[in-house]
Design an enzyme around this catalytic site. Structure first.
Site, short mmCIF file in Angstrom:
data_model
loop_
_atom_site.label_atom_id
_atom_site.label_comp_id
_atom_site.label_asym_id
_atom_site.label_seq_id
_atom_site.Cartn_x
_atom_site.Cartn_y
_atom_site.Cartn_z
N ASP A 1 0.36 -1.84 12.51
CA ASP A 1 0.84 -2.49 11.30
C ASP A 1 1.25 -3.91 11.65
O ASP A 1 2.29 -4.14 12.25
CB ASP A 1 2.03 -1.69 10.73
CG ASP A 1 2.47 -2.22 9.38
OD1 ASP A 1 2.35 -3.43 9.13
OD2 ASP A 1 2.94 -1.41 8.57
N ASP B 1 4.82 -5.19 10.46
CA ASP B 1 5.94 -4.64 11.22
C ASP B 1 6.03 -5.26 12.60
O ASP B 1 7.12 -5.53 13.10
CB ASP B 1 5.78 -3.12 11.39
CG ASP B 1 6.27 -2.38 10.16
OD1 ASP B 1 5.89 -1.23 9.98
OD2 ASP B 1 7.05 -2.98 9.37
N THR C 1 -0.91 7.74 -0.80
CA THR C 1 -2.20 7.75 -1.47
C THR C 1 -3.12 6.66 -0.97
O THR C 1 -4.29 6.60 -1.31
CB THR C 1 -2.02 7.54 -2.98
OG1 THR C 1 -1.42 6.26 -3.17
CG2 THR C 1 -1.11 8.59 -3.57
N ARG D 1 0.85 -1.19 0.00
CA ARG D 1 0.00 0.00 0.00
C ARG D 1 0.88 1.23 0.00
O ARG D 1 1.74 1.37 0.88
CB ARG D 1 -0.89 -0.02 1.23
CG ARG D 1 -2.00 0.96 1.15
CD ARG D 1 -3.05 0.61 2.16
NE ARG D 1 -2.63 0.98 3.50
CZ ARG D 1 -3.48 1.06 4.51
NH1 ARG D 1 -4.74 0.80 4.33
NH2 ARG D 1 -3.05 1.38 5.70
#
Lengths: 274, 271
Positions: A256, A259, A161, A157
């Site tokens: 996330d 991560d 944006t 991703r």
């Protein structure tokens, strides 16, 4: 002498008291600054499941505890991985139970019984993971289905944006004949998932043969995916109430997942992404 | 009646023997590869100080099952995991240790423990095949960080192209264990090591793990990065020039481990 000591003790007591009061105030302020997110009620979850027939949400009792440990920002990497693996195992078993079964008659030590077994060999089941976070599912996936094929699609991703970008894929050649279990830990806007599903359809896979597994999702994502692909099945562990618009993250969410599972970010740089 | 049976028996045996003969003749068309002997291996070890080849007695059996074209996916994965575990334990044993004095139930003893915590060790896998090492890696070192670099070999030119990377932000302070099952020309590995170098990782902190390698690949890596350590399970004798595959090799490890190619198509590939 005694008077001086009592005076000193009194002063110290005052100083201590004000310190305690001030730190409490500060704590209150910190708590008020963080948002408190409440989960969806049973009614709302019911409505969601009625709206989408092919959606399954795992029983809250099974997942509350484990998800709470995963969401905790203070969780260290070992306990994060352990708990993520437990939850993924539960999801995998749920996915397997939804695959078509065949009836036989088999023999137990005491007599014959009706055997309902999964219709497909291990090799006809394919686990497709959306790199990089989806790879976390493969660990437990291979323990449950030892002979499964594994396909991989790399979609990242773009952080600015929020649009997904396709990089790379490696899928089995006969994938259009296999039962697919597509895995990705989070279903937020549904952008990456839609891209991956479109790719699978382009390869000739039928929608009814796809099961999509995810840990946390949100209503917008579910709506979007079901709109485009109404015949797939989705199994999720919990549906979060909010999708933060600017950054397209779920709230409270997990942060996330990639991560945190792969340890590519230090724990003390975690806090609050808001 | 008896004569007819006899005739049928004779013709069946004739058929059988011609079939066996034909099969043998067909099998002779496949080349037969022999492994390097101990002398050649010793010379290689003397030439490169930072190279370790795992003892043949450990790895012969397991590698034989992995190389076998008849092995099915489940068996392939089980045996690969065993071999990968051996390699990872060997890699960890070569990381610097610190001396303490600790207490056992009966008294004090000299404790030699790995100097770094789990979190300071990073497994970097060269996608896609290198990912197979992560399952066993996480079992051995539960708290390790994981980095990934995607390098794909262009099948026509045999040159590697770099596609994507995700590495821990503090990787220059970590002990890195780089993993890729095969070391053929050494091109992908070299590209990955250059990426690590650009991130600030020092050569002495890198250990490269691979299942099978060949002399050309090892030479190339050590020429450009003389201070890294390489641990390999076996060194194969030949690198086929046209396809840049090792012979006898394992075939395409990623396809076999992840099951993206059916077993019946594997033997065709190796020709």
């Amino acid at each position: 002498m005694l008077k001086n000591i009592t005076k000193l003790a009194f002063c110290l007591g005052l100083v201590n008291g004000t310190f305690v009061v001030c730190s409490q105030q500060k704590n209150n302020n910190v708590l008020n600054r963080n948002e408190q997110y409440n989960f969806l009620s049973e009614n709302e979850l019911h409505n969601l499941m009625k709206k989408h027939k092919n959606l399954s949400i795992l029983n809250r009792k099974q997942t509350e505890h484990i998800l709470s440990l995963i969401r905790d920002t203070n969780a260290d990497i070992v306990s994060f991985r352990k708990n993520a693996d437990r939850l993924i195992r539960i999801l995998m078993e749920q996915a397997l139970c939804q695959i078509e079964k065949k009836k036989y008659v088999k023999q137990s030590p005491l007599g014959l019984y009706e055997a309902n077994e999964v219709k497909y060999d291990d090799e006809e089941i394919c686990i497709v993971s959306i790199l990089r976070s989806g790879n976390a599912f493969l660990n437990e996936g291979l323990k449950v289905i030892c002979g499964a094929s594994i396909g991989q699609i790399l979609i990242q991703r773009n952080e600015e944006t929020s649009m997904p970008k396709y990089y790379f894929e490696k899928l089995p050649e006969d994938i259009n004949q296999q039962q697919i279990i597509l895995v990705d830990p989070m279903l937020a806007s549904g952008g990456s998932a839609s891209m991956a599903l479109q790719l699978l359809l382009n390869k000739g896979v039928k929608q009814e043969n796809i099961i999509f597994l995810t840990l946390v999702s949100c209503e917008q994502g579910l709506n979007k995916v079901f709109q485009q692909f109404p015949n797939i099945k989705i199994i999720t562990a919990q549906v979060d109430p909010i999708l933060l618009k600017d950054i397209n993250y779920l709230a409270p969410g997990i942060g996330d997942f990639g991560d945190r599972y792969f340890g590519t970010i230090k724990k003390n740089t975690h806090p609050i992404k808001v | 009646m008896f004569k007819n049976l006899l005739r049928i028996g004779v013709s069946l045996s004739l058929f059988n023997s011609t079939y066996v003969l034909c099969k043998q003749i067909k099998d002779e068309k496949l080349p037969h590869y022999h492994f390097l002997n101990d002398q050649d291996l010793n010379k290689l070890l003397k030439k490169h100080q930072n190279l370790s080849i795992i003892d043949r007695t450990y790895t012969e059996h397991i590698l034989s099952i992995i190389r076998d074209v008849e092995t099915d996916t489940v068996e392939f994965r089980k045996s690969s995991d065993r071999l990968i575990r051996i390699l990872i334990e060997q890699a960890i044993s070569q990381i610097e240790k610190k001396k303490h004095v600790k207490q056992s139930p009966l008294g004090y003893y000299d404790a030699h423990e790995v100097k770094f915590e789990d979190e300071e060790i990073c497994f970097v896998s060269i996608l896609r095949s290198g990912n197979a090492f992560l399952f066993e890696g996480l079992k051995a070192v539960s708290g390790a960080s994981i980095g990934q670099i995607l390098i794909q070999r262009n099948e026509d030119t045999a040159l590697p192209s770099y596609l994507f990377q995700k590495l821990p932000s503090n990787i220059k302070d970590q002990q890195v264990i780089l993993m890729d099952p095969m070391l053929a020309t050494g091109n992908s590995a070299t590209l990955a090591l250059r990426i690590l170098k650009n991130q600030g990782v020092k050569q002495e902190n890198v250990t490269f793990l691979t299942l099978v390698s060949c002399e050309q690949g090892i030479d190339k890596l050590f020429r450009e990065f003389p201070k890294i350590k390489i641990i390999t399970a076996q060194v194969d004798p030949i690198l086929l020039k046209d396809f840049n595959y090792l012979a006898p090799g394992i075939g395409n490890f990623g396809d076999r481990y992840f099951g993206t190619i059916k077993k019946s198509q594997q033997s065709v590939q190796q020709q």
